[in-house]
Enzyme design. Structure first.
Site, PDB file in Angstrom:
ATOM      1  N   THR A  34       0.836  -1.202   0.000  1.00 49.17           N
ATOM      2  CA  THR A  34       0.000   0.000   0.000  1.00 49.17           C
ATOM      3  C   THR A  34       0.870   1.251   0.000  1.00 49.17           C
ATOM      4  O   THR A  34       0.673   2.160  -0.805  1.00 49.17           O
ATOM      5  CB  THR A  34      -0.973  -0.015   1.205  1.00 49.17           C
ATOM      6  OG1 THR A  34      -1.704  -1.245   1.153  1.00 49.17           O
ATOM      7  CG2 THR A  34      -1.950   1.138   1.136  1.00 49.17           C
ATOM      8  N   HIS A 111     -10.343  -1.245   4.094  1.00 49.19           N
ATOM      9  CA  HIS A 111      -9.165  -0.974   3.269  1.00 49.19           C
ATOM     10  C   HIS A 111      -9.692  -0.652   1.865  1.00 49.19           C
ATOM     11  O   HIS A 111      -9.574  -1.445   0.937  1.00 49.19           O
ATOM     12  CB  HIS A 111      -8.265  -2.203   3.257  1.00 49.19           C
ATOM     13  CG  HIS A 111      -6.883  -1.979   2.708  1.00 49.19           C
ATOM     14  ND1 HIS A 111      -6.532  -0.837   2.017  1.00 49.19           N
ATOM     15  CD2 HIS A 111      -5.775  -2.751   2.737  1.00 49.19           C
ATOM     16  CE1 HIS A 111      -5.259  -0.934   1.654  1.00 49.19           C
ATOM     17  NE2 HIS A 111      -4.781  -2.091   2.078  1.00 49.19           N
TER      18      HIS A 111
HETATM   19  C1  NCD Z   1      -3.591  -6.276   3.483  1.00 56.44           C
HETATM   20  C2  NCD Z   1      -3.770  -5.346   4.650  1.00 56.44           C
HETATM   21  O1  NCD Z   1      -2.844  -4.643   5.054  1.00 56.44           O
HETATM   22  O2  NCD Z   1      -4.909  -5.299   5.129  1.00 56.44           O
HETATM   23  N1  NCD Z   1      -2.456  -6.030   2.727  1.00 56.44           N
HETATM   24  C3  NCD Z   1      -2.505  -5.101   1.732  1.00 56.44           C
HETATM   25  O3  NCD Z   1      -2.663  -3.918   1.971  1.00 56.44           O
HETATM   26  N2  NCD Z   1      -2.398  -5.532   0.478  1.00 56.44           N
HETATM   27  C4  NCD Z   1      -3.830  -7.692   3.784  1.00 56.44           C
HETATM   28  C5  NCD Z   1      -3.122  -8.352   4.940  1.00 56.44           C
HETATM   29  O4  NCD Z   1      -2.347  -7.744   5.664  1.00 56.44           O
HETATM   30  O5  NCD Z   1      -3.363  -9.557   5.107  1.00 56.44           O
END
Ligand code: NCD
Length: 284
Positions: A34, A111
């Site tokens: 991210t 998210h």
């Molecule tokens: C996720 C998160 O941080 O929620 N990762 C992400 O941003 N792609 C998924 C996770 O941590 O399992």
């Protein structure tokens, strides 16, 4: 999603669309994709990025609260991405900042930018989102990506399957909203739904969010996608995962025609380029 598509060529060649604009990434929780993809998206659009990924080396360590941090950082940046372990943190941050705030993950709650890139990936891979059978498997209780994705998918004509151990069922508050709009089926095992899946969205058990280590130990390894299971899947079924994965997808699955989780990462760049350009008023 149209904007993300329009960004595809710019992601390759670079652009000066956001020249002179600054993105701040404030990450109070671990992240690889991210944070780096937002920063990469900003650089590809000619802007620049500042921020921190280790709050322990900032004034947060001295006791500064989120509200004050926001009131300070708004002076340094035109847009801010916040990831925080507390639910509601991004909303709170947005109340205190005079510049736009993007939620990069708010505890186990949501998210949303991941959900956008997930939708974009589904559309790109399947040519449609409507009329698909989408299976979300794993930690539906503590996984924030599946909460945001479920809300987003409920805007389409999909059939949603939620597969998880009893303890990790989809949150009631999410179910209540989406059940009004679409068909939802909850199951304990993938065995009876794998044959119908068009999209299999796999998630990690969110170890860090379990209040009790013994409970995590019980859930650990409770599902695993392997070649044996995939024998019963549709030939054109695609597997997505927000990553990081731990042990829920066997490495031998990576070489199959089903695996799309690394393409999904690529789609995160164009989606975040589109978001930054839209939020900073450079596209409409
Ligand atoms: C996720 C998160 O941080 O929620 N990762 C992400 O941003 N792609 C998924 C996770 O941590 O399992």
């Amino acid at each position: 999603m149209e904007m993300a598509q329009a960004m595809e060529p710019m992601a390759k060649t670079g652009s000066s669309l956001l020249q002179g604009r600054i993105l701040a990434t404030l990450f109070f929780e671990p992240s690889t994709r991210t944070r780096l993809s937002f920063e990469s998206a900003m650089h590809r659009l000619g802007g620049s990025a500042i921020g921190f990924a280790e709050p322990d080396i900032t004034s947060v360590k001295k006791g500064e609260n989120l509200a004050d941090t926001m009131r300070v950082v708004e002076n340094y940046a035109d847009v801010i991405v916040v990831r925080h372990p507390l639910e509601g943190a991004a909303r709170l941050a947005a109340e205190f900042a005079s510049v736009p705030v993007i939620n990069g993950g708010s505890g186990a709650e949501e998210h949303p930018t991941q959900a956008l890139l997930d939708l974009y990936t589904i559309l790109k891979e399947k040519g449609t989102i409507d009329n698909l059978n989408v299976v979300l498997v794993g930690d539906l209780r503590y996984g924030r990506t599946v909460h945001s994705l479920a809300y987003a998918l409920s805007l389409y004509k999909v059939k949603l399957f939620f597969v998880s151990p009893e303890m990790l069922r989809m949150r009631r508050e999410v179910l209540d909203v989406i059940k009004e709009k679409i068909n939802v089926i909850e199951r304990n095992s993938l065995d009876d739904v794998i044959v119908d899946a068009d999209v299999l969205y796999v998630t990690r058990i969110q170890k860090e969010r379990f209040p009790d280590a013994a409970e995590y130990a019980k859930m650990k390894g409770s599902y695993r996608i392997n070649l044996e299971l995939l024998k019963r899947a549709k030939e054109d079924m695609v597997i997505l995962h927000p990553l990081p994965r731990v042990d829920e997808i066997a490495p031998e699955v990576d070489a199959t025609s089903h695996a799309r989780y690394f393409q999904q990462v690529r789609n995160g760049i164009v989606m975040r380029m589109a978001l930054l350009a839209l939020i900073l008023g450079k596209m409409s």
